[in-house]
Design a protein around this motif. Structure first.
Motif, mmCIF file in Angstrom:
data_model
loop_
_atom_site.group_PDB
_atom_site.id
_atom_site.type_symbol
_atom_site.label_atom_id
_atom_site.label_comp_id
_atom_site.label_asym_id
_atom_site.label_seq_id
_atom_site.Cartn_x
_atom_site.Cartn_y
_atom_site.Cartn_z
ATOM 1 N N SER A 1 -1.036 3.223 6.508
ATOM 2 C CA SER A 1 -0.160 3.221 5.336
ATOM 3 C C SER A 1 1.182 3.875 5.630
ATOM 4 O O SER A 1 2.135 3.698 4.870
ATOM 5 C CB SER A 1 -0.838 3.939 4.164
ATOM 6 N N TYR B 1 0.838 -1.205 0.000
ATOM 7 C CA TYR B 1 0.000 0.000 0.000
ATOM 8 C C TYR B 1 0.870 1.251 0.000
ATOM 9 O O TYR B 1 1.723 1.432 0.871
ATOM 10 C CB TYR B 1 -0.901 0.035 1.239
ATOM 11 N N GLY B 2 0.650 2.121 -0.963
ATOM 12 C CA GLY B 2 1.310 3.407 -0.938
ATOM 13 C C GLY B 2 0.716 4.297 0.141
ATOM 14 O O GLY B 2 -0.354 4.015 0.693
ATOM 15 N N ARG C 1 -7.293 -3.081 -1.726
ATOM 16 C CA ARG C 1 -6.948 -2.347 -0.524
ATOM 17 C C ARG C 1 -8.160 -2.157 0.347
ATOM 18 O O ARG C 1 -9.273 -2.039 -0.133
ATOM 19 C CB ARG C 1 -6.414 -0.960 -0.920
ATOM 20 N N ASP D 1 -5.147 14.573 -5.836
ATOM 21 C CA ASP D 1 -5.770 13.584 -4.959
ATOM 22 C C ASP D 1 -5.800 14.055 -3.505
ATOM 23 O O ASP D 1 -5.946 13.246 -2.598
ATOM 24 C CB ASP D 1 -5.024 12.242 -5.059
ATOM 25 N N THR E 1 -0.956 9.553 -6.378
ATOM 26 C CA THR E 1 -2.096 8.936 -5.692
ATOM 27 C C THR E 1 -1.831 8.988 -4.193
ATOM 28 O O THR E 1 -0.940 8.308 -3.693
ATOM 29 C CB THR E 1 -2.284 7.481 -6.154
ATOM 30 N N ALA F 1 -1.364 6.897 1.966
ATOM 31 C CA ALA F 1 -2.664 7.526 1.741
ATOM 32 C C ALA F 1 -2.959 8.433 2.922
ATOM 33 O O ALA F 1 -2.881 8.001 4.078
ATOM 34 C CB ALA F 1 -3.769 6.473 1.587
ATOM 35 N N CYS G 1 8.715 6.206 -5.205
ATOM 36 C CA CYS G 1 7.478 6.370 -5.976
ATOM 37 C C CYS G 1 7.400 5.273 -7.034
ATOM 38 O O CYS G 1 8.316 5.121 -7.857
ATOM 39 C CB CYS G 1 7.452 7.745 -6.641
ATOM 40 N N THR H 1 -9.434 7.422 -5.542
ATOM 41 C CA THR H 1 -9.420 8.661 -6.307
ATOM 42 C C THR H 1 -10.802 8.960 -6.867
ATOM 43 O O THR H 1 -11.690 8.107 -6.889
ATOM 44 C CB THR H 1 -8.425 8.567 -7.467
ATOM 45 N N GLN I 1 2.208 5.911 -6.887
ATOM 46 C CA GLN I 1 2.038 5.732 -5.455
ATOM 47 C C GLN I 1 3.373 6.011 -4.753
ATOM 48 O O GLN I 1 4.424 5.608 -5.231
ATOM 49 C CB GLN I 1 1.601 4.305 -5.120
ATOM 50 N N SER J 1 -6.948 6.624 -0.500
ATOM 51 C CA SER J 1 -7.305 5.230 -0.728
ATOM 52 C C SER J 1 -8.284 5.061 -1.884
ATOM 53 O O SER J 1 -8.548 3.947 -2.312
ATOM 54 C CB SER J 1 -7.914 4.629 0.548
#
Length: 609
Positions: A173, A164-165, A583, A398, A497, A167, A203, A502, A207, A500
């Motif tokens: 995260s 998970y990037g 996710r 975002d 992004t 958020a 990156c 967009t 993400q 969680s």
């Protein structure tokens, strides 16, 4: 057992260099006596599988590059990678020890199937590995962690390989940087196992990953933590027999969400610009907060020598002076500042069009990637399709406008480069019923963004939003406005992004005219199902029932029922890899509370409805 975490930043697809770095890290770890070295999810191939047409060639090159190095690794390693199964991301991890290579997830599934008569290898059993006197579990998603919590897995250590990037709406995260706000302390206490959180860095596919890997004791104490946004080799001796407390526990840091978001923005912008092959960026320094914040972000990420700006002269003395003051405060070279006379423009939109034309011309003459300052609130609610835009990258697309206000105030505390008048230069979208309900622009903006986030990220019906926040007319106006602009909303340029879910993932079908309304509790699905169940159990006439009436199920019970239907369908969470969705969003207490920003179509016998 001495565990090492190689928190490294790599470039997805650079197979030879990435494999070379694996070997380098293994040699360093072996010198420190590491018995198991764990790499982040994105370290080898990134977090997004290649498209179908490239899959065969990519796998052949990956195996050809990886195979020779695996035999020479200086210590046992756990190497995750993201492949593809029927178009869905398939996370796997290779446990490499000597010449033995074991895919941990596939091995767990096959072992589970082999232990049952007529066993089904599609059932997604989680790994339980015996390794150097300890029982290891490996989790790839929040769902996997929930399964280790809920079911009787006999593990001493759970390795969480986060894909998970970062958020802004999900503290978990941020991994070790947000332990007190996230879910992992509760996971450690629920499972009675050590939690080893392994964060990627850099990156990948827009993400941003913040690193911040950690080791957490079963009773919730922080044993070790790597820094955020920095490479590190974290080493810690995990004792499965320990009962606590730790002799030297670390104090979990206080989670600073704006600071972490700013770090993600600067790291992500730098990586995307360099990945696009650009040496510089171009941005407008107009009289708005978002323009000012974008210029500050560009300088923080790339340095003043690599930022070129267009400053409009509008004839409004205070705003024009503030824009020039900002350019000086950022120490932009004079040759990097271009002024545009916008005093003859008929209105603000026409003035902005002149600025966008100047930006496009500047990028063509001097080179550089044009940055745009639109935010998530504006994309959702502002009718901006008539305006020109030269932007190739929108870092704030975002993030909500109230997030930008918070970021600007945080950045001003570090150094006051943004003039005070620009800190208040933000607009509240014109939505009926909002301004009259609140006594300040800031309160109105916060409510608008909260309504949008509740609908987009948290996927709550308008009835729930109104029940929690009130102001029914304002909520309906915000959600209705977002839906009305669906057809005219311009496509999003390249953007980071940072949530969680967009806006593009939350859009309705084009031309879809149905709109939800606020409903009384008696009209909700729980009451409807309760009445159906009551009718089905009603006694025959002349045969009164002695049983108590059936109560209406709660919304949580309904979600549980639908979850069971999903789980036992062919395409649900018990399918081949449990990736019916990518996710789960974080709830207010940091725990995952439902399906998140992407869902694939169900493949089983039950419809998505």
């Amino acid at each position: 057992m001495r565990i090492g975490i190689a928190q490294i930043e790599t470039q997805a697809g650079d197979l030879e260099r990435n494999v070379e770095r694996l070997g380098e890290c293994a040699r360093r770890a072996a010198e420190k006596g590491v018995e198991l070295l764990i790499f982040p999810m994105a370290a080898l191939v990134g977090v997004t599988p290649v498209q179908s047409a490239d899959r065969e060639g990519f796998l052949l090159d990956l195996m050809e590059t990886l195979a020779p190095e695996l035999e020479d690794l200086a210590c046992p390693c756990l190497i995750p990678m993201v492949l593809s199964a029927d178009g869905s991301p398939l996370p796997e991890a290779l446990l490499v020890e000597g010449r033995e290579i074991k895919p941990v997830r596939l091995s767990a599934r096959l072992a589970s199937a082999g232990g049952r008569e007529g066993g089904d290898p599609s059932v997604d059993a989680l790994p339980e590995l015996s390794f150097h006197g300890a029982r290891l579990g490996v989790a790839f998603t929040y769902e996997d962690l929930d399964a280790y919590d809920d079911y009787e897995y006999n593990v001493d250590v759970i390795v969480f390989l986060s894909g998970y990037g970062f958020a802004a709406d999900d503290p978990s995260s941020a991994l070790g940087a947000a332990l007190q706000e996230g879910r992992f302390m509760a996971d450690a206490e629920a499972t009675g196992a050590w939690i080893v959180g392994v964060g990627s860095l850099g990156c990948y596919d827009a993400q941003v990953f913040c690193g911040s890997s950690f080791v957490l004791a079963p009773w919730g104490e922080l044993a070790a933590q790597a820094p955020s946004f920095e490479e590190d080799l974290l080493v810690y001796d995990v004792d499965p027999s320990a009962e606590g407390p730790l002799s030297e526990p670390l104090a979990p840091e206080v989670y600073d969400a704006p600071l972490m978001t700013w770090g993600a923005l600067t790291a992500g912008l730098s990586d995307l610009v360099h990945g696009a092959g650009a040496a510089a960026v171009c941005a407008a320094v107009g009289g708005s907060l978002s323009d000012a914040l974008l210029a500050v972000l560009a300088v923080d990420a790339l340095g003043p020598m690599n930022v070129r700006v267009v400053v409009p002269e509008t004839g409004e003395r205070e705003a024009d002076e503030a824009c020039c003051a900002l350019a000086r405060a950022l120490r932009l070279p004079e040759e990097n500042v271009e002024r545009v006379d916008a005093r003859g423009a008929q209105d603000a939109m026409a003035a902005r069009d002149l600025v966008e034309l100047a930006l496009a011309a500047l990028a063509r003459r001097k080179g550089g990637l044009v940055l745009g300052s639109r935010d998530k609130t504006g994309r959702a609610l502002d009718a901006c399709s008539a305006g020109l835009s030269a932007a190739a990258l929108e870092p704030f697309a975002d993030l909500y406008r109230s997030d930008l206000l918070e970021l600007a105030r945080m950045r001003a505390m570090i150094s006051p480069v943004i003039p005070a008048c620009l800190l208040d230069a933000y607009c509240v979208p014109e939505v009926p019923g909002v301004r009259d309900a609140f006594d300040s622009n800031e309160a109105a903006l916060e409510f608008i963004d909260l309504a949008l986030a509740s609908y987009v990220e948290w996927e709550r019906p308008v009835s729930d939003i109104v029940a929690e926040r009130g102001h029914a007319e304002a909520v309906l106006s915000v959600i209705g406005r977002m839906s009305e602009l669906e057809m005219t909303r311009p496509s999003r340029p390249l953007a980071l992004t940072l949530s969680s879910r967009t806006l593009d993932e939350a859009r309705s079908p084009l031309g879809f005219v149905w709109r939800d309304r606020v409903r009384e509790q008696s009209e909700r699905m729980g009451a409807f199902l309760g009445s159906v169940l009551s009718e089905s159990d009603a006694p025959d006439e002349g045969h009164p029932s002695t049983e108590s009436p059936v109560s209406a199920p709660t919304s949580g019970e309904i979600r549980d029922i639908m979850g069971h239907l999903r789980d036992f369908s062919v395409g649900g969470a018990f399918s081949a890899f449990g990736l019916g969705h990518e996710r789960e969003r974080g709830s207010e207490d940091g725990r995952a509370d439902g399906p998140g920003h992407h869902r694939g179509p169900w493949e089983g016998p039950f419809s998505e409805n």
